[in-house]
Design a protein around this motif. Structure first.
Motif, short mmCIF file in Angstrom:
data_model
loop_
_atom_site.label_atom_id
_atom_site.label_comp_id
_atom_site.label_asym_id
_atom_site.label_seq_id
_atom_site.Cartn_x
_atom_site.Cartn_y
_atom_site.Cartn_z
N GLY A 29 -4.60 13.63 -0.71
CA GLY A 29 -5.75 12.98 -1.67
C GLY A 29 -6.03 11.33 -1.52
N ASP A 30 -6.55 10.64 -2.32
CA ASP A 30 -7.14 9.36 -2.02
C ASP A 30 -5.89 8.42 -1.75
OD1 ASP A 30 -9.67 10.21 -2.16
OD2 ASP A 30 -9.77 9.71 -4.47
N ASP A 31 -4.74 8.73 -2.37
CA ASP A 31 -3.56 8.02 -2.31
C ASP A 31 -2.57 8.95 -1.71
OD1 ASP A 31 -4.59 5.83 -3.63
OD2 ASP A 31 -4.30 6.81 -5.74
N GLY A 32 -2.79 9.60 -0.62
CA GLY A 32 -1.75 10.59 0.08
C GLY A 32 -0.89 9.93 0.79
N TYR A 33 -0.96 8.67 1.25
CA TYR A 33 0.30 8.22 2.09
C TYR A 33 0.90 7.00 1.43
CZ TYR A 33 2.09 5.58 6.01
OH TYR A 33 3.05 5.00 6.82
N THR A 34 2.00 6.87 1.57
CA THR A 34 3.08 5.79 1.24
C THR A 34 3.96 5.38 2.39
OG1 THR A 34 2.75 6.57 -1.08
CG2 THR A 34 4.57 5.02 -0.67
N PHE A 35 3.98 4.16 2.56
CA PHE A 35 5.12 3.77 3.54
C PHE A 35 6.15 2.86 2.65
CE2 PHE A 35 7.00 0.51 6.40
CZ PHE A 35 7.78 1.29 7.18
N ILE A 36 7.49 3.11 2.99
CA ILE A 36 8.50 2.43 2.47
C ILE A 36 9.26 1.93 3.36
CG2 ILE A 36 10.75 2.63 0.68
CD1 ILE A 36 9.34 5.36 -0.35
N GLU A 37 9.22 0.50 3.27
CA GLU A 37 9.68 -0.14 4.36
C GLU A 37 11.30 -0.44 4.06
OE1 GLU A 37 8.38 -4.68 4.13
OE2 GLU A 37 7.08 -3.60 2.84
N ARG A 38 11.90 -0.76 5.08
CA ARG A 38 13.50 -1.05 5.28
C ARG A 38 13.85 -1.71 3.90
NH1 ARG A 38 16.78 0.62 9.03
NH2 ARG A 38 15.05 1.27 10.39
N GLY A 39 13.25 -2.75 3.67
CA GLY A 39 13.70 -3.55 2.59
C GLY A 39 13.66 -3.25 1.15
N ARG A 40 12.71 -1.88 1.24
CA ARG A 40 12.41 -1.49 -0.29
C ARG A 40 13.41 -0.23 -0.47
NH1 ARG A 40 6.57 0.11 -0.46
NH2 ARG A 40 7.29 1.19 -2.45
N VAL A 41 13.70 0.27 0.70
CA VAL A 41 14.58 1.42 0.65
C VAL A 41 15.98 1.07 -0.19
CG1 VAL A 41 16.12 3.23 1.51
CG2 VAL A 41 13.78 2.86 2.66
N GLY A 42 16.18 1.69 -1.48
CA GLY A 42 17.45 1.55 -2.28
C GLY A 42 17.08 0.58 -3.36
N GLN A 43 15.88 0.16 -3.70
CA GLN A 43 15.43 -0.71 -4.72
C GLN A 43 14.91 0.04 -5.98
OE1 GLN A 43 12.46 -3.47 -3.52
NE2 GLN A 43 13.86 -4.77 -2.29
#
Length: 164
Positions: free
Chosen positions: A150-164
């Motif tokens: 969909g319009d918001d079909g992609y998300t990237f979770i960077e290393r610093g955000r994993v676990g937050q």
């Protein structure tokens, strides 16, 4: 392994946000295999009992992070469940080593699994992609989301955000 724990925690949190009348299924891809959380051939209602059973199965060490896996067999299994939406989560969607799949082969396979309906110009299943930790120089997950999501079909979770 730490990031798998975080991913599984996020999976459970996401499942708990579903309405009990919504349905879900969970399929992991490991090497070139698809590993489905029971029941394997159908979606189940997102009630607390089904979520608890699914997470107990997942947390019983049946899922092991192994990296470098090909998602095609898991996507074939997922399509057979006839979902409205698939969330595809991967650190490296094209795999590595003997399980590596060329980007164009992956995109062609997904196009065959989820073709455009000639009557309305839409695809039957929306595929949303969540990439984490490592940015793909080929933008494979973004391309899958652009084609199938969909319009918001992609998300990237960077290393610093994993676990937050």
């Amino acid at each position: 392994v730490l990031h798998l724990t975080i991913v599984l925690e996020e999976l459970e949190r996401s499942l708990r946000t579903l309405h009990p009348k919504q349905e879900f299924g969970i399929i992991f891809f490991q090497q070139d295999r698809a590993i489905a959380v029971p029941p394997r051939k159908s979606l189940v209602f997102a009630n607390s009992n089904n979520i608890r059973k699914a997470m107990e199965w997942v947390n019983s060490e049946k899922v092991i992070a192994s990296g470098g896996s090909n998602p095609i067999n898991a996507m074939k299994m997922a399509m057979k469940l006839k979902p409205d939406v698939i969330y595809l989560l991967s650190e490296n969607i094209t795999g590595a080593g003997r399980y590596e799949i060329p980007v164009n082969e992956l995109l062609d396979s997904l196009d065959q699994l989820n073709p455009v309906d000639e009557r309305n110009g839409l695809r039957r299943v929306q595929i949303n992609c969540i990439a984490y930790l490592t940015q793909d120089p080929h933008r494979t997950m973004q391309r899958i989301a652009e084609i199938h999501g969909g319009d918001d079909g992609y998300t990237f979770i960077e290393r610093g955000r994993v676990g937050q």
